[in-house]
Scaffold this motif. Structure first.
Motif, PDB file in Angstrom:
ATOM      1  N   UNK A   1     -13.609  -1.949  -2.336  1.00 26.27           N
ATOM      2  CA  UNK A   1     -14.004  -1.754  -0.960  1.00 26.27           C
ATOM      3  C   UNK A   1     -15.153  -2.698  -0.628  1.00 26.27           C
ATOM      4  N   UNK A   2     -15.492  -2.783   0.616  1.00 19.87           N
ATOM      5  CA  UNK A   2     -16.537  -3.690   1.078  1.00 19.87           C
ATOM      6  C   UNK A   2     -17.413  -2.985   2.102  1.00 19.87           C
ATOM      7  N   UNK A   3     -18.519  -3.637   2.435  1.00 20.78           N
ATOM      8  CA  UNK A   3     -19.350  -3.180   3.552  1.00 20.78           C
ATOM      9  C   UNK A   3     -19.696  -4.398   4.399  1.00 20.78           C
ATOM     10  N   UNK A   4     -19.914  -4.173   5.676  1.00 22.99           N
ATOM     11  CA  UNK A   4     -20.259  -5.237   6.611  1.00 22.99           C
ATOM     12  C   UNK A   4     -21.771  -5.398   6.600  1.00 22.99           C
ATOM     13  N   UNK A   5     -22.239  -6.618   6.330  1.00 27.17           N
ATOM     14  CA  UNK A   5     -23.675  -6.866   6.278  1.00 27.17           C
ATOM     15  C   UNK A   5     -24.196  -7.465   7.584  1.00 27.17           C
ATOM     16  N   UNK A   6     -23.392  -8.306   8.224  1.00 29.81           N
ATOM     17  CA  UNK A   6     -23.750  -8.911   9.512  1.00 29.81           C
ATOM     18  C   UNK A   6     -22.473  -9.131  10.292  1.00 29.81           C
ATOM     19  N   UNK A   7     -22.614  -9.225  11.617  1.00 30.30           N
ATOM     20  CA  UNK A   7     -21.424  -9.489  12.426  1.00 30.30           C
ATOM     21  C   UNK A   7     -21.822 -10.118  13.758  1.00 30.30           C
ATOM     22  N   UNK A   8     -20.843 -10.732  14.380  1.00 34.58           N
ATOM     23  CA  UNK A   8     -20.988 -11.213  15.751  1.00 34.58           C
ATOM     24  C   UNK A   8     -19.685 -10.915  16.469  1.00 34.58           C
ATOM     25  N   UNK A   9     -19.767 -10.746  17.778  1.00 37.06           N
ATOM     26  CA  UNK A   9     -18.580 -10.463  18.574  1.00 37.06           C
ATOM     27  C   UNK A   9     -18.677 -11.241  19.883  1.00 37.06           C
ATOM     28  N   UNK A  10     -17.535 -11.734  20.307  1.00 38.25           N
ATOM     29  CA  UNK A  10     -17.478 -12.538  21.518  1.00 38.25           C
ATOM     30  C   UNK A  10     -16.153 -12.269  22.229  1.00 38.25           C
ATOM     31  N   UNK A  11     -16.221 -12.117  23.541  1.00 38.40           N
ATOM     32  CA  UNK A  11     -15.006 -11.941  24.332  1.00 38.40           C
ATOM     33  C   UNK A  11     -14.317 -13.295  24.457  1.00 38.40           C
ATOM     34  N   UNK A  12     -13.026 -13.329  24.197  1.00 39.12           N
ATOM     35  CA  UNK A  12     -12.262 -14.570  24.275  1.00 39.12           C
ATOM     36  C   UNK A  12     -11.874 -14.799  25.730  1.00 39.12           C
TER      37      UNK A  12
ATOM     38  N   UNK B   1      -5.690  -7.391   3.150  1.00 37.09           N
ATOM     39  CA  UNK B   1      -6.484  -6.202   2.906  1.00 37.09           C
ATOM     40  C   UNK B   1      -5.575  -4.987   2.756  1.00 37.09           C
ATOM     41  N   UNK B   2      -6.061  -3.993   2.062  1.00 34.91           N
ATOM     42  CA  UNK B   2      -5.327  -2.741   1.940  1.00 34.91           C
ATOM     43  C   UNK B   2      -5.383  -2.012   3.276  1.00 34.91           C
ATOM     44  N   UNK B   3      -4.424  -1.122   3.515  1.00 37.95           N
ATOM     45  CA  UNK B   3      -4.344  -0.399   4.784  1.00 37.95           C
ATOM     46  C   UNK B   3      -5.657   0.299   5.127  1.00 37.95           C
ATOM     47  N   UNK B   4      -6.270   0.916   4.147  1.00 36.16           N
ATOM     48  CA  UNK B   4      -7.537   1.614   4.371  1.00 36.16           C
ATOM     49  C   UNK B   4      -8.631   0.640   4.810  1.00 36.16           C
ATOM     50  N   UNK B   5      -8.650  -0.551   4.236  1.00 34.22           N
ATOM     51  CA  UNK B   5      -9.647  -1.559   4.606  1.00 34.22           C
ATOM     52  C   UNK B   5      -9.404  -2.063   6.025  1.00 34.22           C
ATOM     53  N   UNK B   6      -8.148  -2.236   6.393  1.00 35.64           N
ATOM     54  CA  UNK B   6      -7.825  -2.664   7.761  1.00 35.64           C
ATOM     55  C   UNK B   6      -8.266  -1.591   8.749  1.00 35.64           C
TER      56      UNK B   6
END
Length: 97
Positions: free
Chosen positions: A1-12, A77-82
Protein backbone atom coordinates in the motif's frame (compact mmCIF):
# COMPACT_ATOMS: atom_id res chain seq x y z
CA UNK A 1 0.00 0.00 0.00
CA UNK A 2 1.02 3.63 -0.27
CA UNK A 3 0.29 7.03 1.22
CA UNK A 4 0.07 10.41 -0.50
CA UNK A 5 2.76 12.80 0.70
CA UNK A 6 2.07 15.78 -1.61
CA UNK A 7 -0.37 16.58 -4.37
CA UNK A 8 -1.54 19.20 -6.82
CA UNK A 9 -4.82 19.49 -8.69
CA UNK A 10 -5.79 21.52 -11.70
CA UNK A 11 -9.00 21.80 -13.71
CA UNK A 12 -8.39 20.82 -17.33
CA UNK A 13 -9.54 23.51 -19.74
CA UNK A 14 -11.62 22.42 -22.74
CA UNK A 15 -12.08 25.49 -24.95
CA UNK A 16 -13.65 23.45 -27.80
CA UNK A 17 -16.20 21.58 -25.66
CA UNK A 18 -14.97 18.16 -26.77
CA UNK A 19 -14.96 16.56 -23.31
CA UNK A 20 -18.23 15.63 -21.63
CA UNK A 21 -18.41 17.13 -18.15
CA UNK A 22 -15.33 18.38 -16.33
CA UNK A 23 -11.84 16.90 -16.07
CA UNK A 24 -9.30 17.39 -13.33
CA UNK A 25 -5.63 16.46 -13.36
CA UNK A 26 -4.03 15.36 -10.11
CA UNK A 27 -0.37 14.71 -9.47
CA UNK A 28 0.11 12.68 -6.31
CA UNK A 29 3.52 11.99 -4.81
CA UNK A 30 3.41 8.58 -3.16
CA UNK A 31 5.30 7.04 -0.30
CA UNK A 32 5.53 3.33 -1.05
CA UNK A 33 6.71 0.64 1.35
CA UNK A 34 10.03 -0.96 0.40
CA UNK A 35 8.57 -4.45 0.09
CA UNK A 36 5.95 -3.30 -2.44
CA UNK A 37 6.67 -4.09 -6.13
CA UNK A 38 5.84 -0.44 -6.92
CA UNK A 39 8.69 0.81 -4.71
CA UNK A 40 11.48 2.84 -6.31
CA UNK A 41 14.43 4.47 -4.56
CA UNK A 42 13.87 7.53 -6.76
CA UNK A 43 10.27 7.86 -5.57
CA UNK A 44 6.96 7.39 -7.36
CA UNK A 45 4.15 9.69 -8.40
CA UNK A 46 0.83 9.07 -10.09
CA UNK A 47 -0.87 11.32 -12.62
CA UNK A 48 -4.65 10.93 -12.35
CA UNK A 49 -7.31 12.25 -14.72
CA UNK A 50 -10.57 12.47 -12.79
CA UNK A 51 -13.83 13.10 -14.64
CA UNK A 52 -17.11 14.55 -13.42
CA UNK A 53 -20.20 14.27 -15.63
CA UNK A 54 -23.95 14.41 -14.97
CA UNK A 55 -24.43 10.71 -14.38
CA UNK A 56 -21.02 9.57 -13.10
CA UNK A 57 -17.68 10.63 -11.72
CA UNK A 58 -14.41 8.85 -11.14
CA UNK A 59 -10.94 8.12 -12.44
CA UNK A 60 -10.74 8.23 -16.22
CA UNK A 61 -7.06 7.30 -16.37
CA UNK A 62 -3.98 7.07 -14.20
CA UNK A 63 -0.28 6.64 -14.96
CA UNK A 64 2.60 5.90 -12.60
CA UNK A 65 6.02 7.53 -12.97
CA UNK A 66 9.40 7.44 -11.28
CA UNK A 67 9.72 10.79 -9.54
CA UNK A 68 13.34 11.70 -10.30
CA UNK A 69 13.38 10.73 -13.99
CA UNK A 70 9.68 11.00 -15.00
CA UNK A 71 10.08 7.49 -16.41
CA UNK A 72 6.73 5.79 -17.06
CA UNK A 73 6.19 2.71 -14.87
CA UNK A 74 4.17 -0.12 -16.40
CA UNK A 75 2.22 -1.11 -13.30
CA UNK A 76 -1.47 -1.48 -12.61
CA UNK A 77 -2.68 -0.64 -9.15
CA UNK A 78 -4.80 -3.09 -7.21
CA UNK A 79 -8.54 -2.37 -7.04
CA UNK A 80 -8.27 -1.25 -3.42
CA UNK A 81 -5.47 1.19 -4.32
CA UNK A 82 -7.51 2.63 -7.19
CA UNK A 83 -10.45 3.13 -4.82
CA UNK A 84 -8.13 4.92 -2.39
CA UNK A 85 -6.96 7.26 -5.17
CA UNK A 86 -10.53 7.85 -6.33
CA UNK A 87 -11.70 8.83 -2.85
CA UNK A 88 -8.65 11.06 -2.35
CA UNK A 89 -9.34 12.90 -5.61
CA UNK A 90 -13.09 13.20 -5.03
CA UNK A 91 -12.50 14.82 -1.63
CA UNK A 92 -10.18 17.45 -3.14
CA UNK A 93 -11.97 18.48 -6.35
CA UNK A 94 -13.08 21.83 -4.96
CA UNK A 95 -9.42 22.88 -4.61
CA UNK A 96 -9.22 23.13 -8.42
CA UNK A 97 -12.20 25.49 -8.73
Amino acid sequence: MFSVTEYSVEKVKDPFGIIEGQRYEFRLDLEVEEDDELYSEQGVYVRVIYGVAENRSGIVKYDLYERSSDKYLEFDLEDEEVQTLELFCKERLQEAE
